[in-house]
Structures are given as C-alpha cells and as structure tokens.
Write a protein that holds these residues in place. Structure first.
Motif, mmCIF file in Angstrom:
data_model
loop_
_atom_site.group_PDB
_atom_site.id
_atom_site.type_symbol
_atom_site.label_atom_id
_atom_site.label_comp_id
_atom_site.label_asym_id
_atom_site.label_seq_id
_atom_site.Cartn_x
_atom_site.Cartn_y
_atom_site.Cartn_z
ATOM 1 N N ILE A 23 18.505 16.690 69.270
ATOM 2 C CA ILE A 23 18.003 17.496 70.379
ATOM 3 C C ILE A 23 18.638 17.036 71.692
ATOM 4 O O ILE A 23 19.047 17.851 72.519
ATOM 5 C CB ILE A 23 16.468 17.435 70.463
ATOM 6 N N LEU A 24 18.734 15.735 71.884
ATOM 7 C CA LEU A 24 19.346 15.199 73.097
ATOM 8 C C LEU A 24 20.810 15.626 73.183
ATOM 9 O O LEU A 24 21.281 16.013 74.252
ATOM 10 C CB LEU A 24 19.219 13.677 73.127
ATOM 11 N N GLN A 25 21.536 15.584 72.062
ATOM 12 C CA GLN A 25 22.943 15.990 72.061
ATOM 13 C C GLN A 25 23.084 17.475 72.385
ATOM 14 O O GLN A 25 23.968 17.874 73.142
ATOM 15 C CB GLN A 25 23.602 15.670 70.716
ATOM 16 N N GLN A 26 22.213 18.312 71.840
ATOM 17 C CA GLN A 26 22.240 19.750 72.148
ATOM 18 C C GLN A 26 22.004 19.982 73.636
ATOM 19 O O GLN A 26 22.657 20.813 74.251
ATOM 20 C CB GLN A 26 21.193 20.488 71.321
ATOM 21 N N PHE A 27 21.058 19.263 74.206
ATOM 22 C CA PHE A 27 20.763 19.388 75.630
ATOM 23 C C PHE A 27 21.975 18.980 76.468
ATOM 24 O O PHE A 27 22.359 19.681 77.400
ATOM 25 C CB PHE A 27 19.547 18.524 75.987
ATOM 26 N N MET A 28 22.580 17.829 76.126
ATOM 27 C CA MET A 28 23.740 17.357 76.881
ATOM 28 C C MET A 28 24.911 18.331 76.749
ATOM 29 O O MET A 28 25.623 18.582 77.727
ATOM 30 C CB MET A 28 24.149 15.957 76.404
ATOM 31 N N ASP A 29 25.120 18.901 75.570
ATOM 32 C CA ASP A 29 26.185 19.892 75.378
ATOM 33 C C ASP A 29 25.944 21.126 76.243
ATOM 34 O O ASP A 29 26.864 21.658 76.857
ATOM 35 C CB ASP A 29 26.290 20.295 73.909
ATOM 36 N N ALA A 30 24.686 21.578 76.308
ATOM 37 C CA ALA A 30 24.358 22.752 77.117
ATOM 38 C C ALA A 30 24.562 22.475 78.604
ATOM 39 O O ALA A 30 25.117 23.316 79.325
ATOM 40 C CB ALA A 30 22.906 23.185 76.857
ATOM 41 N N ILE A 31 24.164 21.306 79.066
ATOM 42 C CA ILE A 31 24.338 20.943 80.474
ATOM 43 C C ILE A 31 25.825 20.858 80.817
ATOM 44 O O ILE A 31 26.265 21.332 81.866
ATOM 45 C CB ILE A 31 23.620 19.606 80.785
ATOM 46 N N THR A 32 26.611 20.263 79.929
ATOM 47 C CA THR A 32 28.053 20.145 80.151
ATOM 48 C C THR A 32 28.691 21.520 80.224
ATOM 49 O O THR A 32 29.519 21.792 81.095
ATOM 50 C CB THR A 32 28.712 19.310 79.028
ATOM 51 N N PHE A 33 28.306 22.420 79.319
ATOM 52 C CA PHE A 33 28.836 23.783 79.318
ATOM 53 C C PHE A 33 28.502 24.489 80.632
ATOM 54 O O PHE A 33 29.370 25.119 81.257
ATOM 55 C CB PHE A 33 28.270 24.577 78.134
ATOM 56 N N SER A 39 31.682 25.206 87.662
ATOM 57 C CA SER A 39 32.877 24.689 88.335
ATOM 58 C C SER A 39 33.988 25.726 88.328
ATOM 59 O O SER A 39 34.641 25.959 89.343
ATOM 60 C CB SER A 39 33.367 23.413 87.653
ATOM 61 N N ARG A 40 34.210 26.358 87.174
ATOM 62 C CA ARG A 40 35.246 27.399 87.084
ATOM 63 C C ARG A 40 34.898 28.569 88.004
ATOM 64 O O ARG A 40 35.762 29.147 88.637
ATOM 65 C CB ARG A 40 35.405 27.876 85.644
ATOM 66 N N GLY A 41 33.617 28.915 88.082
ATOM 67 C CA GLY A 41 33.195 30.021 88.937
ATOM 68 C C GLY A 41 33.462 29.748 90.402
ATOM 69 O O GLY A 41 33.912 30.613 91.146
ATOM 70 N N TRP A 42 33.189 28.515 90.852
ATOM 71 C CA TRP A 42 33.427 28.159 92.254
ATOM 72 C C TRP A 42 34.911 28.187 92.570
ATOM 73 O O TRP A 42 35.331 28.691 93.602
ATOM 74 C CB TRP A 42 32.873 26.777 92.581
#
Length: 55
Positions: A23-33, A39-42
C-alpha cells in the motif's frame, strides 16, 4: 507480507501505525506520478514565476 510500523503523536497521545509495504509503495508511485505530471504541465505552460514583478 511486510509491514512498516511506527508511532505518531496526536494531541499528546501515541497513535500506533501499521502500513503494508504494498500500500505504501502504491501511494508513493501515485504521488511520484502526480508530481511528474504537474512538473510537465508547468514547463509546457510557459509560466515563469521568476519573470513576475511586484508593482
């Protein structure tokens, strides 16, 4: 299943945490995405906060 355990304080009282690694890894992956997408949008918007002047 691996777990991460810890204790936080809320209102001066300890609150024991137990989070599964998956669950922690899924959360970190989502935050990174989300961070990379923002960043790309800015960058693609051409907005530069350094160029703004206070009047």
């Amino acid at each position: 299943m691996d777990t991460a355990k810890g204790v936080l304080l809320k209102g001066g009282l300890p609150v024991t945490l137990e989070v599964t690694e998956d669950i922690l890894q899924q959360f970190m992956d989502a935050i990174t995405f989300l961070e990379e997408s923002l960043s790309r949008g800015w960058v693609s918007s051409g907005v530069s906060f350094g160029a703004l002047s206070a009047e």
